[in-house]
Write a protein that holds these residues in place. Sequence first.
Motif, mmCIF file in Angstrom:
data_model
loop_
_atom_site.group_PDB
_atom_site.id
_atom_site.type_symbol
_atom_site.label_atom_id
_atom_site.label_comp_id
_atom_site.label_asym_id
_atom_site.label_seq_id
_atom_site.Cartn_x
_atom_site.Cartn_y
_atom_site.Cartn_z
ATOM 1 N N GLN A 168 3.687 -8.228 -3.380
ATOM 2 C CA GLN A 168 4.504 -7.843 -3.847
ATOM 3 C C GLN A 168 4.085 -7.051 -5.562
ATOM 4 O O GLN A 168 2.747 -7.417 -6.245
ATOM 5 C CB GLN A 168 5.591 -9.067 -4.629
ATOM 6 C CG GLN A 168 7.135 -8.569 -4.683
ATOM 7 C CD GLN A 168 7.352 -10.269 -5.105
ATOM 8 O OE1 GLN A 168 8.103 -10.734 -6.326
ATOM 9 N NE2 GLN A 168 7.625 -10.763 -4.144
ATOM 10 N N TYR B 217 9.158 -1.706 -5.866
ATOM 11 C CA TYR B 217 9.322 -3.283 -5.053
ATOM 12 C C TYR B 217 10.775 -2.928 -4.563
ATOM 13 O O TYR B 217 11.463 -2.874 -5.181
ATOM 14 C CB TYR B 217 8.606 -4.085 -5.427
ATOM 15 C CG TYR B 217 8.320 -5.434 -4.674
ATOM 16 C CD1 TYR B 217 7.304 -4.681 -3.453
ATOM 17 C CD2 TYR B 217 9.166 -6.165 -4.365
ATOM 18 C CE1 TYR B 217 7.307 -6.113 -2.214
ATOM 19 C CE2 TYR B 217 9.217 -7.486 -3.357
ATOM 20 C CZ TYR B 217 8.457 -7.523 -2.343
ATOM 21 O OH TYR B 217 8.059 -8.356 -1.636
ATOM 22 N N PRO C 18 7.778 -2.224 1.972
ATOM 23 C CA PRO C 18 7.900 -2.550 0.432
ATOM 24 C C PRO C 18 7.649 -1.876 -0.712
ATOM 25 O O PRO C 18 8.358 -1.469 -1.465
ATOM 26 C CB PRO C 18 6.535 -3.483 0.202
ATOM 27 C CG PRO C 18 6.234 -3.068 1.013
ATOM 28 C CD PRO C 18 7.043 -2.548 2.645
ATOM 29 N N PHE C 19 7.636 -0.146 -0.285
ATOM 30 C CA PHE C 19 7.359 0.744 -1.449
ATOM 31 C C PHE C 19 8.801 1.793 -1.122
ATOM 32 O O PHE C 19 9.133 2.465 0.044
ATOM 33 C CB PHE C 19 6.019 1.508 0.045
ATOM 34 C CG PHE C 19 5.143 0.730 -0.910
ATOM 35 C CD1 PHE C 19 4.032 1.252 -1.797
ATOM 36 C CD2 PHE C 19 4.266 -0.096 0.455
ATOM 37 C CE1 PHE C 19 2.941 0.555 -2.093
ATOM 38 C CE2 PHE C 19 3.471 -0.132 0.304
ATOM 39 C CZ PHE C 19 2.737 -0.447 -1.038
#
Length: 301
Positions: free
Chosen positions: A118, A145, A152-153
């Motif tokens: 994260q 995030y 996640p990107f």
Amino acid sequence: MKIRNIFLVIAFAVPVIFNSCSNDDDEIIDDNPLRDLIIDSELCRVQKVINANLKNVFTYQYLPKYPELLDFYYEYDPLSGQVKASHKYIYGPASGGRVRVDTSFYFIGDLYMFPAGQFVNAYVYHYTNYGDGFDRLDSVEVFFYTGFEDEPFGHKGTIYYEFNEKDLLETEFYLDRVDTDAGNFRDNYGIEYTYDTKGRLTEWNYYNFEDRLTYYEKYELTDYLKPNYKFTVIPQLAWANRFAPSKLTVPRYVGSAISGTSVYNYRYQVNSKKYIVEKVVIFSPGVEQVLELITYECRNE
């Protein structure tokens, strides 16, 4: 400089720029295996910066196996002494058997308080290989995030860099992706950099999304070396900005508008290698105040 015009040009040039970048498929690696690569090192690596109240301002941690490479650094709240932000760096191979930054991560607070994987923002660096071990940074993709483990990107925007004929960074500008939910044209900005005849940074000007000058810094320089408090992945800029100023000029504000200037004069104590270890602001003759105390680890040469 008209930052807004540059934004328009870049918006149409994005596919061309990314096609021109080389080595974008390099595997991102951390501290292994770097042993066969050439690692450039400063003569003195900054370890800690504290203020007059002996509170941390910045602290730096380097890779245990490769102490020339910064692992991460902390920014602190100067009043509470609590970690305000963290910056983490990942390295990979560059041309000529050298090392470069491939990715960095920004965290609010201590990075170790975040779950694995994260972050708040991530930055992916794109270079052009000009040969002879010289890779020049062309752009940086900015990600946020998303909160989704499998993806996640989220691409937020891109920072672009332009260099002059002397290979000095001339302009930096950020273009946000306004076609996404996270996009905001108000995040766009531009920076102009100015140098003296020796290639030393003497001024930079910050323009907001409206192409309005909202901040600047002008320097009269000493021969003393300062650490790059905020680590930069652009070698040309780090080198040009290595000297401590004897005089700093910044804007003074009335409300949110610039109205005049503020000028600060400094005095320094330095170590045997000319790196500053104490920074003092001079209010008037005989009236001074210590601002920062700096510690290093230096090579014996």
